[in-house]
Design a protein around this motif. Structure first.
Motif, mmCIF file in Angstrom:
data_model
loop_
_atom_site.group_PDB
_atom_site.id
_atom_site.type_symbol
_atom_site.label_atom_id
_atom_site.label_comp_id
_atom_site.label_asym_id
_atom_site.label_seq_id
_atom_site.Cartn_x
_atom_site.Cartn_y
_atom_site.Cartn_z
ATOM 1 N N TYR A 1 0.844 -1.035 0.014
ATOM 2 C CA TYR A 1 -0.058 0.074 0.007
ATOM 3 C C TYR A 1 1.025 1.130 0.043
ATOM 4 O O TYR A 1 1.313 2.020 1.231
ATOM 5 C CB TYR A 1 -1.008 0.087 1.214
ATOM 6 C CG TYR A 1 -1.997 1.197 1.075
ATOM 7 C CD1 TYR A 1 -2.601 1.479 0.021
ATOM 8 C CD2 TYR A 1 -1.673 1.955 2.143
ATOM 9 C CE1 TYR A 1 -3.441 2.791 -0.075
ATOM 10 C CE2 TYR A 1 -2.455 3.287 2.122
ATOM 11 C CZ TYR A 1 -3.450 3.464 1.317
ATOM 12 O OH TYR A 1 -4.204 4.751 1.275
ATOM 13 N N ILE A 2 1.167 1.685 -1.160
ATOM 14 C CA ILE A 2 2.055 2.801 -1.556
ATOM 15 C C ILE A 2 1.666 3.422 -2.568
ATOM 16 O O ILE A 2 0.905 3.030 -3.469
ATOM 17 C CB ILE A 2 3.684 2.468 -1.525
ATOM 18 C CG1 ILE A 2 3.722 1.407 -2.697
ATOM 19 C CG2 ILE A 2 4.462 1.879 -0.316
ATOM 20 C CD1 ILE A 2 5.156 1.123 -3.421
ATOM 21 N N GLU A 3 1.816 4.914 -2.639
ATOM 22 C CA GLU A 3 1.274 5.590 -3.417
ATOM 23 C C GLU A 3 1.638 5.335 -4.950
ATOM 24 O O GLU A 3 0.566 5.450 -5.949
ATOM 25 C CB GLU A 3 1.806 7.376 -3.527
ATOM 26 C CG GLU A 3 0.901 8.347 -3.790
ATOM 27 C CD GLU A 3 1.272 9.453 -3.448
ATOM 28 O OE1 GLU A 3 1.280 10.561 -4.271
ATOM 29 O OE2 GLU A 3 1.688 9.938 -2.307
ATOM 30 N N GLU A 4 2.779 4.933 -5.305
ATOM 31 C CA GLU A 4 3.369 4.476 -6.656
ATOM 32 C C GLU A 4 2.531 3.400 -7.207
ATOM 33 O O GLU A 4 2.235 3.252 -8.391
ATOM 34 C CB GLU A 4 4.673 4.036 -6.544
ATOM 35 C CG GLU A 4 5.776 5.265 -6.188
ATOM 36 C CD GLU A 4 5.902 5.024 -4.764
ATOM 37 O OE1 GLU A 4 7.002 4.284 -4.138
ATOM 38 O OE2 GLU A 4 5.279 5.580 -3.710
ATOM 39 N N VAL A 5 1.842 2.617 -6.378
ATOM 40 C CA VAL A 5 1.172 1.272 -6.830
ATOM 41 C C VAL A 5 -0.316 1.593 -6.683
ATOM 42 O O VAL A 5 -1.207 1.232 -7.593
ATOM 43 C CB VAL A 5 1.705 0.111 -5.884
ATOM 44 C CG1 VAL A 5 0.993 -1.338 -6.422
ATOM 45 C CG2 VAL A 5 3.055 -0.272 -6.318
ATOM 46 N N VAL A 6 -0.776 2.078 -5.414
ATOM 47 C CA VAL A 6 -2.285 2.050 -5.347
ATOM 48 C C VAL A 6 -2.661 3.548 -5.833
ATOM 49 O O VAL A 6 -2.399 4.319 -5.168
ATOM 50 C CB VAL A 6 -2.721 1.540 -3.724
ATOM 51 C CG1 VAL A 6 -4.038 1.840 -3.693
ATOM 52 C CG2 VAL A 6 -2.301 0.299 -3.562
ATOM 53 N N LYS A 7 -3.487 3.266 -6.935
ATOM 54 C CA LYS A 7 -3.938 4.711 -7.456
ATOM 55 C C LYS A 7 -5.389 4.849 -6.983
ATOM 56 O O LYS A 7 -5.387 6.321 -6.555
ATOM 57 C CB LYS A 7 -4.060 4.582 -8.831
ATOM 58 C CG LYS A 7 -2.587 4.360 -9.679
ATOM 59 C CD LYS A 7 -1.490 5.292 -9.053
ATOM 60 C CE LYS A 7 -0.298 5.004 -9.643
ATOM 61 N NZ LYS A 7 0.855 5.861 -9.087
ATOM 62 N N GLU A 8 -6.033 4.084 -6.470
ATOM 63 C CA GLU A 8 -7.389 4.577 -6.216
ATOM 64 C C GLU A 8 -8.127 3.216 -5.323
ATOM 65 O O GLU A 8 -7.922 2.300 -5.621
ATOM 66 C CB GLU A 8 -8.435 4.734 -7.585
ATOM 67 C CG GLU A 8 -9.605 5.482 -7.470
ATOM 68 C CD GLU A 8 -10.266 5.625 -8.734
ATOM 69 O OE1 GLU A 8 -11.490 5.431 -8.671
ATOM 70 O OE2 GLU A 8 -9.768 5.963 -9.495
ATOM 71 N N VAL A 9 -8.955 3.665 -4.261
ATOM 72 C CA VAL A 9 -9.470 2.973 -3.337
ATOM 73 C C VAL A 9 -10.819 3.386 -3.156
ATOM 74 O O VAL A 9 -11.028 4.575 -2.777
ATOM 75 C CB VAL A 9 -8.793 3.179 -2.000
ATOM 76 C CG1 VAL A 9 -9.676 2.053 -1.160
ATOM 77 C CG2 VAL A 9 -7.302 2.453 -2.289
ATOM 78 N N ASP A 10 -11.905 2.572 -3.646
ATOM 79 C CA ASP A 10 -13.267 3.100 -3.317
ATOM 80 C C ASP A 10 -13.905 2.051 -2.290
ATOM 81 O O ASP A 10 -14.431 0.827 -2.847
ATOM 82 C CB ASP A 10 -13.995 3.016 -4.878
ATOM 83 C CG ASP A 10 -15.536 2.904 -4.759
ATOM 84 O OD1 ASP A 10 -15.997 3.410 -3.544
ATOM 85 O OD2 ASP A 10 -16.106 2.752 -5.608
ATOM 86 N N THR A 11 -13.953 2.378 -1.296
ATOM 87 C CA THR A 11 -14.315 1.643 0.000
ATOM 88 C C THR A 11 -15.920 1.352 -0.363
ATOM 89 O O THR A 11 -16.254 0.182 -0.048
ATOM 90 C CB THR A 11 -14.068 2.155 1.307
ATOM 91 O OG1 THR A 11 -14.784 3.469 1.331
ATOM 92 C CG2 THR A 11 -12.620 2.294 1.428
ATOM 93 N N GLU A 12 -16.854 2.311 -0.711
ATOM 94 C CA GLU A 12 -18.188 1.985 -1.023
ATOM 95 C C GLU A 12 -18.405 0.861 -2.102
ATOM 96 O O GLU A 12 -19.181 0.093 -2.097
ATOM 97 C CB GLU A 12 -18.890 3.252 -1.500
ATOM 98 C CG GLU A 12 -18.573 4.534 -0.264
ATOM 99 C CD GLU A 12 -19.987 4.265 0.889
ATOM 100 O OE1 GLU A 12 -20.887 3.880 0.671
ATOM 101 O OE2 GLU A 12 -19.157 4.542 1.700
#
Length: 171
Positions: free
Chosen positions: A146-157
C-alpha cells in the motif's frame, strides 16, 4: 443483533496460569487494549460476551491481555480461537488515505487498464507500509504494497481498488 462489531484481535492461546491470553492484533489502535477498555468476545456471531481489560503488555510481538473477573487460566481457556471485537460505534475517524481492514478485505483489485487481478483476502502489517494479499484465480497470491506509486484509487463504498503495479510485482 443490529449493531455491527469489528475485529480488533484474535485470541490464539492462553499464557501462563494467571488468566492472560495471547492475542494476534487486528488493529492499529493501541488504545483498544488499554486497561478499562470494553471488548466483546465471540467464537462465532451467535455467542457474544463482554470483557473488560484488566492488564495489557507486549511479549515477543504479541499482545498479552488479562480480563477483569477472570484471574486464572481456567477462566480464559474457553476464549481461545475466539475474536475480540469493538462496537462499530467506536470506530475512530481516519485521516485521508487511511482505511480499516474491513473496508479493504473483500475488495476487487483492477489494473489501470481495467483488467481484474483478484480480491484482497488479507492485510499484512510487516513494517513501513501495509501489504495487501490479493487472491488471484489462476496464479499465486499477489502481494501489493500500500504505497502511492502502486495503489492509485480506493473506493471503499464500491469495494474496488485500482493499481498500477511496479515491474515484477505480479510475476
Amino acid at each position: 443483533m443490529n449493531e455491527q462489531y469489528l475485529n480488533v484481535g484474535q485470541i490464539i492461546n492462553t499464557h501462563g496460569i494467571r488468566g492472560e491470553v495471547k492475542v494476534r492484533r487486528i488493529t492499529d489502535f493501541d488504545e483498544r487494549f488499554e486497561p478499562g477498555q470494553l471488548l466483546y468476545w465471540t467464537n462465532d456471531d451467535k455467542v457474544m460476551e463482554e470483557l473488560i481489560i484488566k492488564s495489557h503488555r507486549i511479549h515477543k510481538g504479541f499482545d498479552l491481555i488479562s480480563f477483569e473477573n477472570h484471574p486464572t487460566i481456567n477462566d480464559v481457556e474457553r476464549f481461545r480461537d475466539g475474536f475480540l471485537k469493538i462496537s462499530s460505534d467506536e470506530q475512530l475517524e481516519l485521516a485521508e488515505h487511511e482505511f480499516y481492514f474491513h473496508e479493504i478485505i473483500g475488495s476487487a483489485v483492477y489494473l489501470t487498464s481495467g483488467e481484474k487481478i483478484g480480491v484482497v483476502k488479507e492485510i499484512l502489517t510487516p513494517g513501513a507500509n501495509d501489504v495487501w494479499v490479493v487472491k488471484r484465480e489462476k496464479a499465486k497470491d499477489a502481494l501489493i504494497p500500500y504505497i502511492e506509486e502502486v495503489v492509485k484509487e480506493v473506493d471503499t463504498e464500491g469495494k474496488q481498488i485500482i493499481i498500477d503495479p511496479i515491474e515484477g510485482l505480479l510475476d
